[in-house]
Design a protein around this motif. Structure first.
Motif: not given
Length: 310
Positions: A66, A30-32, A70
């Motif tokens: 986030a 995941h990338s935020h 995740k």
């Protein structure tokens, strides 16, 4: 384990969540990210203003949520050039800790260069021989060279694309004299450290990391990011030299229309191009290869090296 890396950079605050264990490559899960451009928010005294700190705290809070969502078991949080160079860095770090619970580790410029070098070495492997690694961030330029996983030489220069744009390229498009002055400044700064690397011998492989180099490569014809990490992407000095005057003549809006250039980075891509061109010229690089891994992956790899094998 699922590991999170929170990178408070000069351009963005980026959380990268990866599935990782010792001996294996980290797999992005995941990338935020949020663009804050802290390097451009410093006041005339070199401090991050109240508005900038407010936004930083809010963005870190969102990133931590986030990470929790995740399933990250651990979050490695660090800050680079913009926070490192701020005159009120201690106050900023204290407020972040008080309001978010995160104790940001402020990396030195040399640490940045060394961790980025580690990521490049792991990506290209031992067969790449002696590596010269270049990394243009928002606040600084990192340069590292070596045969092993620890570079023999590593330096950081205050030549980040965001910092230089805010301080030396006020126009849109910039005045030609300002562009010339920046070009002279960049090359003079890089020239001061070239000898430190030249004495170590000619590199076998010259590589570059960071969003700036990736965007410059895309502008000059490299494959899109959608084509995957394993597609080889290169940047030639000849192509870059042809594009620098074009970028200098464009407005920010026009640059944002170029392939691969995000709206948030369009303003600083010219400064980044001048740094890249100067570095390639002074280090004698006709061409360099873009490395998909950079500082965040270096931080992850170093952490994995200290986990028990089981």
């Amino acid at each position: 384990m699922r590991l999170g890396v929170l990178d408070v950079g000069s351009n963005t605050v980026h959380l990268l969540a990866v599935d990782a264990h010792p001996g294996a490559r980290p797999l992005p899960a995941h990338s935020h990210k949020a663009e804050l451009r802290l390097a451009e928010l410093l006041d005339e005294d070199g401090a991050i203003g109240d508005d900038g700190v407010d936004r930083l705290v809010a963005t870190i809070t969102e990133a931590l949520q986030a990470a929790e969502d995740k399933g990250c078991e651990e979050v490695l949080a660090f800050a680079t050039s913009a926070v490192r160079g701020a005159t009120n860095a201690d106050a900023v770090l204290a407020r972040v800790k008080e309001e978010t619970g995160v104790a940001l580790t402020v990396l030195s410029g040399e640490e940045e260069a060394r961790l980025t070098f580690l990521a490049a070495r792991r990506w290209f492997g031992w067969s790449a021989g002696k590596l010269l690694v270049l990394d243009i961030g928002g606040g600084s330029l990192e340069i590292a060279y070596g045969m092993d996983e620890e570079p023999d030489a590593a330096v950081s220069l205050p030549l980040g694309a965001g910092r230089l744009t805010a301080g030396m390229l006020p126009g849109d498009p910039p005045d030609a004299q300002d562009v010339k002055a920046l070009r002279r400044h960049v090359r003079a700064q890089i020239a001061k450290v070239v000898g430190e690397f030249s004495r170590l011998g000619k590199p076998d492989h010259i590589v570059a990391t960071s969003k700036t180099f990736k965007q410059l490569a895309r502008i000059t014809g490299a494959a899109r990011s959608a084509e995957g990490l394993y597609v080889q992407r290169e940047l030639s000095r000849k192509s870059l030299e042809e594009w620098v005057p074009k970028l200098a003549a464009m407005t920010v809006e026009q640059r944002a229309g170029l392939p691969g250039v995000s709206e948030g980075r369009a303003r600083q891509i010219l400064a980044g191009a001048l740094v890249a061109e100067g570095a390639m010229d002074l280090f004698g690089a006709d061409e360099l290869e873009i490395c998909p891994w950079a500082l965040r992956e270096g931080v992850i790899l170093r952490r994995l090296d200290h986990l028990p094998a089981d």
